[in-house]
Design a protein around this motif. Structure first.
Motif, mmCIF file in Angstrom:
data_model
loop_
_atom_site.group_PDB
_atom_site.id
_atom_site.type_symbol
_atom_site.label_atom_id
_atom_site.label_comp_id
_atom_site.label_asym_id
_atom_site.label_seq_id
_atom_site.Cartn_x
_atom_site.Cartn_y
_atom_site.Cartn_z
ATOM 1 N N THR A 299 6.477 4.439 7.653
ATOM 2 C CA THR A 299 5.069 4.065 7.537
ATOM 3 C C THR A 299 4.353 5.068 6.649
ATOM 4 O O THR A 299 4.592 6.282 6.725
ATOM 5 N N GLU A 306 -2.594 0.934 5.290
ATOM 6 C CA GLU A 306 -1.209 1.038 4.852
ATOM 7 C C GLU A 306 -1.153 1.231 3.339
ATOM 8 O O GLU A 306 -1.828 0.528 2.582
ATOM 9 N N ASN A 307 -0.326 2.158 2.920
ATOM 10 C CA ASN A 307 -0.154 2.465 1.502
ATOM 11 C C ASN A 307 1.281 2.105 1.121
ATOM 12 O O ASN A 307 2.218 2.807 1.473
ATOM 13 N N LYS A 308 1.436 1.008 0.417
ATOM 14 C CA LYS A 308 2.776 0.569 0.036
ATOM 15 C C LYS A 308 3.252 1.332 -1.190
ATOM 16 O O LYS A 308 2.541 1.392 -2.205
ATOM 17 N N SER A 310 5.145 2.213 -4.658
ATOM 18 C CA SER A 310 5.492 1.417 -5.833
ATOM 19 C C SER A 310 6.992 1.334 -6.055
ATOM 20 O O SER A 310 7.480 0.390 -6.687
ATOM 21 N N ILE A 330 4.546 7.181 -4.619
ATOM 22 C CA ILE A 330 3.381 6.877 -3.798
ATOM 23 C C ILE A 330 2.121 7.188 -4.585
ATOM 24 O O ILE A 330 2.035 8.223 -5.268
#
Length: 476
Positions: A299, A306-308, A310, A330
């Motif tokens: 996570t 939430e930071n998905k 790349s 990130i």
């Protein structure tokens, strides 16, 4: 004492047989530099860099464009002369001349921080890169704390730090310089006074800040005219406010969460303190195989959302063969804190795989953060080969950003550990039973028993009967 020993090995293939530089002139060279930086806390950081260049193709005839990048971090390596001595033997002049004279083990290890590194990389000889040279770069960083050493003053000199001064240069060195950071810590007044007068003054942009350096060129004939030794001294013109600690734009923390000895999680906090600029960062995690990662629990949270990432690259571990490898790209928003968590399970080891002190725990290597950090102050591109020490340590890509690589603190993880006193007790009890019971039983089975009649008497009995006969007493 905090000590970190970092090794970086970078190998790549040279040009093919058709590009051999048999007719080129060799330009083997040694460049040595020392950067002295006063810290806001009153400590002094000394960074040595020795760059040895060989104009030789070390992989001639290998055939094939193989690239191998390896990082090796030894978080629990004990700081001692066994690490420093072979490191100094790689220098062309050893520790007999040049800046290496200051590398006195007694003073280097009596410090607040110590770090050694070895870098091997190929570099191009010209713009066309038809021929490749090899560069061995050795760096050593030491932080001296004069308050803990009992001096109690922020004024320092080379002799106070290293118990030695510079007397001569290495004959094989093509460049030998000492840089002293004399940048004003306050916008109103200059705080630092350096002596003797430097040969020149250099200005540069380092990590987005404008820096001023006093330069001492050891190859300059005028430097040693007045005296045979160089003892750089720096004095504070007025006391410095140590409460004003600068906060870096990019910094990180790492710790182990969870409870119990079965499951846990690795937590990494990445800070971007820039007020209005966002930038990406590459996070590289290398986790030992005995910590079984659950990738589906990964996570990344930034500002409660939430930071998905790349990009994600993950290579699972193989028991007793290779560790986990997790690499992510990130995006860090401006003025934010990004929390990265991933759960793991502790594996059971064989009793022969535990270290001598298993209850102390197992060390997990540092995470590696790489990013192009935005710069507030514009900078100019400089040739890395001609740039001084601090520019090569903090290379810049363009005028708006600079490259930074950070290593987080290593982790100390406790694994399920058996009670090693029980095997010891079992061994002692077994040895006692074998020695007492089995030994007696073996004697009973192997001995031969027979009855012997008593003899008629020996010499003493016959002598006693002769005496009794003369006395008129019955014999025995």
């Amino acid at each position: 004492m905090a000590a970190v020993l970092v090794l970086l090995l970078l190998l790549a293939a040279g040009p093919g047989p058709g590009r051999a530089d048999a007719g080129r002139e060799r330009r083997d060279a040694l460049r040595e530099e020392l950067l002295l930086s006063p810290l806001p806390t009153g400590d002094v950081a000394a960074t040595f860099q020795f760059r040895t260049r060989w104009d030789a193709d070390l992989q001639r005839g290998s055939g094939t464009d193989h690239h191998l990048l390896r990082y090796a971090v030894l978080p629990r390596e004990v700081v001692c002369t066994e690490n420093l001595t072979p490191w100094k033997k790689l220098l062309p002049c050893g520790s007999k001349a040049g800046l290496a004279v200051l590398l006195k083990a007694e003073r280097l290890f009596h410090s607040s921080y110590h770090s050694q590194a070895v870098h091997i990389r190929p570099i191009c000889r010209d713009a066309s890169c038809l021929a490749v040279s090899w560069e061995l770069r050795q760096t050593l960083t030491v932080v001296f704390d004069f308050f803990s050493s009992g001096q109690g003053k922020k004024d320092w000199s080379l002799f106070k730090m290293f118990s030695r001064t510079l007397t001569e240069t290495c004959p094989l060195a093509s460049q030998s310089k000492v840089y002293v950071d004399i940048s004003p810590k306050n916008k109103e007044n200059e705080l630092l006074e350096v002596s003797p007068p430097p040969t020149s003054v250099h200005e540069a942009i380092v990590q987005g800040d404008k820096k001023t350096y006093a330069v001492y060129d050891l190859l300059s004939p005028s430097l040693f005219n007045t005296s045979r030794s160089l003892n750089v001294q720096l004095k504070w013109q007025r006391p410095q406010d140590s409460s004003e600690m600068p906060i870096p734009i990019l910094h990180a923390q790492r710790y182990v969460g969870g409870y119990g000895l079965q499951t846990g999680e690795i937590c990494t906090l990445i800070y971007n303190t820039h007020p209005y600029r966002a930038f990406p960062v590459i996070l590289l995690e290398t986790v030992p195989w005995y910590l079984r990662l659950y990738v589906h629990t990964l996570t990344i949270i930034t500002k409660g959302k939430e930071n998905k990432p790349s990009y994600i690259h993950y290579e699972p571990a193989q028991d007793r063969r290779r560790p986990h490898l997790l690499e992510m790209l990130i995006q860090l928003p401006a003025n934010s804190v990004t929390k990265i968590t991933i759960q793991f399970e502790r594996a059971l080891l064989k009793w022969t795989e535990y270290p001598p002190d298993p209850n102390h725990g197992f060390y997990v290597g540092s995470s590696v953060l790489s990013a192009l950090v935005p710069s507030v102050t514009a900078m100019k591109n400089m040739d890395v080969e001609q740039s001084p020490l601090f520019t090569s340590l903090f290379p810049s890509s363009d005028g708006s950003s600079y490259f930074v690589r950070l290593y987080t603190e290593p982790l100390l993880v406790n694994l399920p550990t058996p009670d090693f006193s029980m095997p010891y007790n079992v061994i002692c009890l077994t040895c006692t039973v074998v020695a007492v019971c089995y030994g007696s039983f073996y004697n009973l089975l192997t001995r031969t028993f027979h009855v012997e009649e008593p003899s008629r008497g020996g010499l003493a009995k016959r002598l006693a009967n002769v005496i009794r006969k003369f006395r008129g007493v019955p014999p025995l």
